[in-house]
Design an enzyme around this catalytic site. Structure first.
Site, PDB file in Angstrom:
ATOM      1  N   SER A 163       0.791  -1.228   0.000  1.00  0.00           N
ATOM      2  CA  SER A 163       0.000   0.000   0.000  1.00  0.00           C
ATOM      3  C   SER A 163       0.819   1.272   0.000  1.00  0.00           C
ATOM      4  CB  SER A 163      -0.943   0.006   1.206  1.00  0.00           C
ATOM      5  OG  SER A 163      -0.212  -0.006   2.420  1.00  0.00           O
ATOM      6  N   HIS A 191      -5.366  -4.226  -0.858  1.00  0.00           N
ATOM      7  CA  HIS A 191      -5.195  -3.242  -1.933  1.00  0.00           C
ATOM      8  C   HIS A 191      -5.149  -3.917  -3.298  1.00  0.00           C
ATOM      9  CE1 HIS A 191      -4.646   0.291   0.633  1.00  0.00           C
ATOM     10  NE2 HIS A 191      -4.083  -0.551   1.484  1.00  0.00           N
ATOM     11  N   LYS A 222     -12.518  -1.328   1.668  1.00  0.00           N
ATOM     12  CA  LYS A 222     -11.882  -0.528   0.612  1.00  0.00           C
ATOM     13  C   LYS A 222     -12.726  -0.637  -0.668  1.00  0.00           C
ATOM     14  CE  LYS A 222      -7.244  -0.436   2.564  1.00  0.00           C
ATOM     15  NZ  LYS A 222      -7.579  -0.899   3.917  1.00  0.00           N
TER      16      LYS A 222
END
Length: 376
Positions: A163, A191, A222
């Site tokens: 990340s 991610h 996310k």
């Protein structure tokens, strides 16, 4: 000392800040697919809230499991093409819960030196023998695997996408080494889930090693709705073990129904069409190529995390403030979040950014960079 900007609107590509800042273009959020304010995702949350209530007031094994929790776990396993899945309050909890439950003092865990803090903390909790290999260095990993052959079980742990730097783990090579030295592979996909790979399934799909990765931990907070929650998915015996032994699972309240509803709808949208996931690539390339042409150094490769490398912590901070004055919301990162001398402004591209949004961001960076001497 970190300060927090206060948002007075929904999360999205355009924000209003408390105190009057309106029309701000947001390049900070992990809202990769723009689903945190998607009307169908919000509607699903409202419906779950009305049908199943605000929360369970309990942990899962007492009276905190609803049908929607089981349905979401089945959907996560199907999305990742795994046997089973288990939900947590966050992926931080998932990472805190897996290593202690799985590994004993007879085992070994081999961890990339730049793994996320939650992986590092999870490994600290277990009694396994700990090896740390240099970042994405396969020669060093092989040396550590050779050294770890004396242990009962070996687990290689890595972020799928890192990340802070926007780089992607060399999973093909990791899986080849794991097969050669009889090790299991664990990846944290926070991610990557939702947008990497042809169907957004993550780095294992992107690199063609879906059947070689043993365990996946990821987040619902996310790309998959942006609310909260995390999970582990993998072999059913492992998931069964975690339900019995994983402390963050056993001692934390179950996910609120509204959060479950959000994530379930986000997965539905992804499995119906890969158009959203594929829309990221062109927008990421647009930003990276224009920033590079302007003279900036962008870390990583082909990932929507685009770290603008500046080196100096104060420069990163003042440039981020000047960017906000120009209507662009970005944040400077410096030690201890990143190593000393590696300060940067991390830009994150979202599927809901327009080409005009991206071009405005590049123009602002160019102006601010020249003003502060980051560009000639």
């Amino acid at each position: 000392w970190k300060s927090e900007r206060v948002i007075a609107s929904r999360q999205g590509p355009h924000l209003r800040l408390a105190g009057g800042g309106a029309g701000i273009i947001n390049f900070c959020a992990n809202n990769y697919l723009g689903l945190s304010s998607h009307p169908e995702v919000i509607r699903a949350a409202v419906e779950a809230l009305e049908k199943f209530g605000a929360g369970l007031s309990s942990v899962r094994f007492i009276c905190g499991t609803q049908s929607i929790h089981k349905d979401l776990e089945e959907k996560i396993a199907r999305f990742h093409q795994r046997e089973d899945a288990i939900l947590y309050a966050s992926c931080f909890d998932a990472n805190a819960g897996i290593f202690e439950a799985l590994l004993t003092p007879e085992d070994a865990v081999l961890s990339d030196e730049l793994n996320h803090a939650s992986i590092i903390d999870g490994i600290r909790l277990c009694k396994a023998n700990k090896y740390r290999y240099k970042h994405m260095d396969m020669q060093d990993l092989e040396a550590k695997l050779k050294e770890a052959q004396k242990h009962r079980l070996r687990l290689v742990a890595t972020d799928g996408a890192f990340s802070m730097d926007g780089d992607i783990a060399p999973l093909r090579e990791i899986c080849q080494l794991a097969q050669k030295y009889d090790a299991l592979v664990f990846i944290d996909e926070c991610h990557a889930t939702g947008f990497l790979g042809p169907n957004g399934r993550g780095t294992d799909e992107l690199l063609g090693v879906v059947d070689k990765v043993t365990i996946i931990n990821s987040t619902l907070g996310k790309a998959l709705g942006g609310a909260a929650g995390g999970y582990t998915t993998g072999p059913k015996p492992l998931i069964d073990l975690l339900r019995q032994r994983s402390r963050p699972y056993l001692f934390s309240n179950s996910l609120p129904p509204a959060v479950v509803g959000c994530a379930s709808k986000a997965l539905d949208l992804l499995m119906e069409s890969n158009a959203i996931a594929q829309s990221m690539a062109a927008k990421t390339q647009r930003f990276r190529s224009k920033m590079t042409a302007a003279g900036f150094t962008i870390s990583g490769k082909d990932h929507p995390i685009c770290p603008v490398m500046l080196g100096d912590a104060r420069l990163a901070s003042v440039m981020a403030e000047d960017m906000l004055n120009r209507g662009i919301y970005v944040i400077g990162f410096s030690y201890p979040v990143v190593p000393k001398g590696k300060a940067r402004i991390r830009v994150q591209i979202s599927a809901v950014h327009s080409d005009e949004d991206i071009d405005r961001c590049v123009e602002a960076f160019t102006e601010v960079g020249r003003k502060h001497g980051a560009l000639p």
